[in-house]
Design an enzyme around this catalytic site. Structure first.
Site, PDB file in Angstrom:
ATOM      1  CG  LEU A 259      -1.944  -1.115   1.344  1.00  0.00           C
ATOM      2  CD1 LEU A 259      -2.684  -1.032   2.670  1.00  0.00           C
ATOM      3  CD2 LEU A 259      -2.935  -1.061   0.187  1.00  0.00           C
ATOM      4  N   GLY A 260       2.047   1.183   0.556  1.00  0.00           N
ATOM      5  CA  GLY A 260       2.884   2.371   0.615  1.00  0.00           C
ATOM      6  C   GLY A 260       4.152   2.097   1.392  1.00  0.00           C
TER       7      GLY A 260
ATOM      8  CG  ASP B 205       5.266  12.856  11.301  1.00  0.00           C
ATOM      9  OD1 ASP B 205       5.404  13.925  10.674  1.00  0.00           O
ATOM     10  OD2 ASP B 205       5.601  11.760  10.847  1.00  0.00           O
TER      11      ASP B 205
ATOM     12  N   GLY C 277       7.287   4.200   4.047  1.00  0.00           N
ATOM     13  CA  GLY C 277       7.754   5.371   4.767  1.00  0.00           C
ATOM     14  C   GLY C 277       9.099   5.093   5.394  1.00  0.00           C
ATOM     15  N   GLY C 278       9.521   5.991   6.298  1.00  0.00           N
ATOM     16  CA  GLY C 278      10.808   5.819   6.936  1.00  0.00           C
ATOM     17  C   GLY C 278      10.887   4.577   7.799  1.00  0.00           C
ATOM     18  CG  PHE C 279       7.175   2.902   8.948  1.00  0.00           C
ATOM     19  CD1 PHE C 279       6.666   1.757   8.361  1.00  0.00           C
ATOM     20  CD2 PHE C 279       6.596   4.124   8.633  1.00  0.00           C
ATOM     21  CE1 PHE C 279       5.605   1.817   7.490  1.00  0.00           C
ATOM     22  CE2 PHE C 279       5.522   4.182   7.762  1.00  0.00           C
ATOM     23  CZ  PHE C 279       5.025   3.038   7.196  1.00  0.00           C
ATOM     24  N   GLY C 280       9.408   1.620   7.028  1.00  0.00           N
ATOM     25  CA  GLY C 280       9.322   0.411   6.226  1.00  0.00           C
ATOM     26  C   GLY C 280       8.122   0.472   5.306  1.00  0.00           C
TER      27      GLY C 280
ATOM     28  CB  VAL D 206       1.730   0.078   4.853  1.00  0.00           C
ATOM     29  CG1 VAL D 206       0.334  -0.334   5.293  1.00  0.00           C
ATOM     30  CG2 VAL D 206       2.367   0.969   5.898  1.00  0.00           C
TER      31      VAL D 206
ATOM     32  CE  LYS E 209       4.350   2.470  10.984  1.00  0.00           C
ATOM     33  NZ  LYS E 209       3.904   3.573  11.858  1.00  0.00           N
TER      34      LYS E 209
END
Length: 826
Positions: A515-516, A634, A518-521, A523, A537
């Site tokens: 799905l997408g 955030d 980010g900085g965390f990894g 999804v 996530k």
């Protein structure tokens, strides 16, 4: 002679255009308008809903309002294709013909022929056909999507006439839609909202003053409400106390019923109530024999009634309460010492199969239910006088809690449950001995809590996986003066998922399900074996956020529950894999809509305003209403997810901070978040508070209105960012220039300007000048005078030497694990 002709024309013109009656000799054709007598509030005539369309309709609208608001359409499913149509009276019927066609496009369908019939438009908006002063047909008996004052909804038992609302197909298509809003006359009558004949929301039964599930009806300052339930009819009617107040209730296509009043000073419709509002309003959200409590911040919103337990324990454990609850054990429930436990302040269960005895009081009702072994619950018919008796004799469906108003429901339990609940809030504290026991128990619990807290503070602070599969999480507070640590054993509050089940649900984390990122990894979307859709996530091994943010999010979000916060379902920790499992929201994030020219038109102004209000309520909950005080740190468009109905849900709590006690601000040397949304005191000095989130909300509000990113590159903007440009336009009084063009004319300029001013108040340079989120929610919900905003932060003009190359200025950048000092002087 010319003067005489001119005088006759002057006399004839107002007579022609003030006509309010059709007779056998006076028809109206396309171009003519009937205006209601007395106050001239309503008009009837032919109209089109789009300037480029040739489709014509006959209908009624408000005559004195500049914004044409249609309240009734005659030929909604048989539109006209030209402007040659005529409405006339023939054989005692109203008949609409087109192109001299012998077959009428629409008719009032009165079965009896009348010679001297006439039709008149009243100042209530009712179009009536009369014969010898007797009404033989009226538009109020065949409503479309709008309920006006003095119009009835309900069933005429003598004639079989059933009046109900039906939605339009779309805002520009009045054809019959798939939503209906009608009274169900079975059992104890109540209003239902149906989609394709399937109930999706229920108002609850009548309590003597209001619908059980509409607490906002008490008190009603501008309306008189009449509910009738007798041998002749079942109906509800809303009448305005002041004839100068224009009000309407409208059934809208997305599945909302809204009560609106016209604000003449602002030239707009103002919403004073709507439903359904939240997940607990969804029909049978928690299945049978259960209660939905949207205000329970610590637990799952669904809870079984006293004496019941989840029918499917695993699904309930995974926060899916649709299976409902069943009776515990096999204890006798028939004259074996059973009694009742009070469930306070609820919308009572679906009463379509309930029994009503109006001659009994509440005490007699209890005895009546106790003497009938099939009776499972009871309440009073009239909540104020506690008169009348309503009883249930099977599964109880669709109950929810309220914080203040609501009826008390008395649920039957066996003698063992009765003894247990006598010590809890559902029971009675009539005996002094029981009060004493409760006082002792309370003191004991407090003592244990103090000891436990002391032990936790001194305990070894580690992240360990124990043999019994219980996990300890540590939350580190970034406070240089007083570092606090929070440790929570999470074996019961948050479910754990097996890695194999998550891998199977996501097709082994395939790209097709991604799905997408980010900085965390990344999804991923997944489908569990029970059919539930989830969002996974997955923390990357090389993530810049790391384990601390993961633990932070687990600890915080598992303790939060609000309709405008994303709901966590569980987590998965196995080997090097660390994953959070969330509810799946199909409409992605807010930025997917507002920053995409092809998608932005799907969010009209009303939906954007609802999203703004929903985000504000979510932040207010974090700051003030939850058990913990949370600073998100955030907040941005990509961290606001949208559910099926485009309701906003704030997500990503990896950077969030928890405050305790009277703490109102903190300082960190590790600034995290997203440029463009950061408040100046946080970005430059590491100081953050609830006002930091207020700043981010202000930026987000302005982005929603304009469809532009604050820190993006815009050729038509002279300032370094969007906020600075809006500030310049506000000072000039030309803020409408920046409103997203995809909104078209769907918005009220007064309302948008008010929201822009609220946004500017939120982004003021100094935190002390910004309003609290409670003040923001209040400003969004009323028409009070707003303060004048001061200079916003970061509102600089572009210098001549500044590059206009998008590659040097465009984009929003997240910062994680970055130490910062001062960027530049203010």
């Amino acid at each position: 002679m010319k003067e005489l002709i001119l005088l006759l024309l002057i006399l004839y013109y107002p007579f022609c255009h003030s006509l309010d009656t059709i007779t056998l000799n006076h028809s109206i054709k396309d171009g003519d308008v009937l205006v209601s007598s007395d106050r001239g509030t309503f008009a009837l005539g032919f109209f089109t809903l789009h300037p480029d369309s040739k489709t014509r309709y006959l209908g009624i609208w408000y005559n004195k309002i500049s914004e044409q608001t249609i309240v009734w359409v005659a030929n909604r499913d048989t539109p006209l294709n030209d402007n040659s149509s005529v409405l006339s009276i023939k054989n005692g019927n109203l008949v609409l013909h087109s192109n001299n066609n012998l077959n009428p496009v629409w008719s009032s369908n009165v079965s009896t022929s009348f010679v001297n019939a006439s039709a008149k438009l009243l100042d209530t908006g009712n179009f009536i056909l009369t014969h010898n002063n007797n009404v033989v047909w009226q538009s109020f008996d065949s409503p479309s999507n709008t309920l006006l004052p003095f119009m009835k909804l309900g069933l005429d038992r003598k004639t079989g006439l059933n009046r109900f609302l039906t939605s339009w197909k779309s805002p520009n298509d009045p054809r019959t839609g798939n939503l209906t809003y009608r009274i169900d006359p079975t059992g104890f009558p109540q209003l239902f909202l149906y989609r394709n004949k399937i109930p999706i929301w229920r108002t609850g039964s009548w309590t003597g003053q209001r619908w059980s599930g509409v607490p906002e009806m008490t008190p009603i300052f501008i309306f008189n409400v009449t509910f009738v339930n007798n041998k002749d009819e079942i109906s509800i009617e809303y009448n305005v106390k002041d004839p100068n107040v224009l009000s309407r209730m409208v059934l809208e296509e997305p599945g909302q019923v809204r009560r609106l009043t016209w604000q003449p000073n602002e030239h707009r419709w103002f919403q004073i109530w709507h439903g359904p509002k939240e997940e607990c309003d969804n029909f049978k959200q928690c299945g049978s024999n259960s209660n939905c409590d949207p205000y329970n911040a610590e637990k799952f919103e669904c809870e079984c009634f006293p004496g019941y337990e989840p029918k499917f324990g695993r699904e309930w454990y995974l926060r899916d309460g649709s299976g409902g609850c069943v009776r515990k054990g096999n204890a006798s429930m028939c004259r074996s010492g059973e009694g009742f436990v009070k469930v306070a302040r609820v919308k009572v269960p679906d009463s379509s199969k309930a029994r009503v005895n109006g001659s009994l009081g509440l005490r007699e009702c209890r005895e009546e239910c106790l003497g009938d072994c099939s009776c499972v619950a009871y309440t009073s018919e009239n909540e104020s006088s506690e008169s009348g008796c309503v009883t249930w004799h099977g599964d109880m469906e669709d109950t929810r809690s309220y914080t203040q108003l609501g009826q008390d429901l008395y649920v039957r339990v066996d003698k063992h449950e009765l003894a247990m609940y006598a010590k809890h809030s559902y029971g009675s504290l009539g005996k002094k001995g029981l009060v004493a026991v409760l006082v002792i128990c309370t003191c004991l619990v407090l003592s244990i809590a103090i000891i436990l807290i002391s032990w936790l503070v001194k305990a070894r602070k580690q992240w360990t996986r124990r043999k019994d599969h219980k996990y300890s999480f540590r939350l580190t507070f970034d406070d240089s003066s007083d570092q606090q640590e929070f440790e929570s054993t999470n074996s019961s509050n948050l479910p754990f998922y097996d890695l194999n089940s998550i891998a199977s649900a996501t097709d082994n984390f395939s790209m097709a399900n991604k799905l997408g990122q980010g900085g965390f990894g990344s999804v991923y979307k997944g489908i569990l074996s029970n059919g539930m859709a989830i969002a996974v996530k997955r923390l990357s091994k090389y993530s810049g956020q790391g384990v601390e943010e993961f633990k932070n999010e687990v600890v915080l979000i598992s303790k939060l529950q609000h309709r405008n916060l994303v709901r966590i379902l569980g987590c998965c920790i196995q080997g090097e894999e660390k994953m959070l499992i969330y509810e799946y929201l199909p409409n992605k994030s807010l930025d997917f809509f507002i920053f995409d020219k092809s998608k932005s038109s799907e969010l009209d102004w009303r939906k954007r305003f609802d999203i703004i209000c929903g985000i504000a309520r979510g932040i207010l909950y974090l700051h003030h209403d939850s058990r913990l005080r949370i600073i998100h740190r955030d907040l941005k468009a990509s961290n606001v997810l949208l559910d099926n109905a485009l309701n906003p849900k704030i997500a990503d709590f990896g950077m969030a901070r928890m405050f305790g006690g009277d703490q109102i601000e903190a300082v960190t040397n590790r600034v995290v978040g997203t440029y463009g949304y950061m408040s100046p005191e946080y970005a430059m000095e590491g100081q953050f508070s609830v006002k930091s989130d207020v700043y981010s909300f202000g930026v987000l509000l302005l982005e929603i209105i304009t469809g532009k990113k604050n820190s993006g590159h815009h050729e038509d903007i002279a300032s370094t960012n969007l906020v600075g440009h809006i500030w310049d336009l506000w000072k000039e009084g030309t803020t409408m220039k920046i409103v997203d063009r995809s909104l078209g004319e769907s918005f009220s300029e007064v309302e948008v300007e008010r929201c822009i001013q609220i946004g500017l108040l939120c982004v003021q340079d100094y935190a002390v000048d910004r309003p609290s989120m409670s003040a923001v929610v209040s400003m969004l919900g009323n028409d009070s005078t707003l303060p004048i905003p001061k200079q916003p932060a970061f509102s600089f003009k572009k210098s001549n030497c500044e590059s206009s190359n998008p590659s040097t200025s465009e984009g929003i950048y997240s910062v994680n694990n970055v130490s910062m000092t001062m960027i530049e002087a203010r």
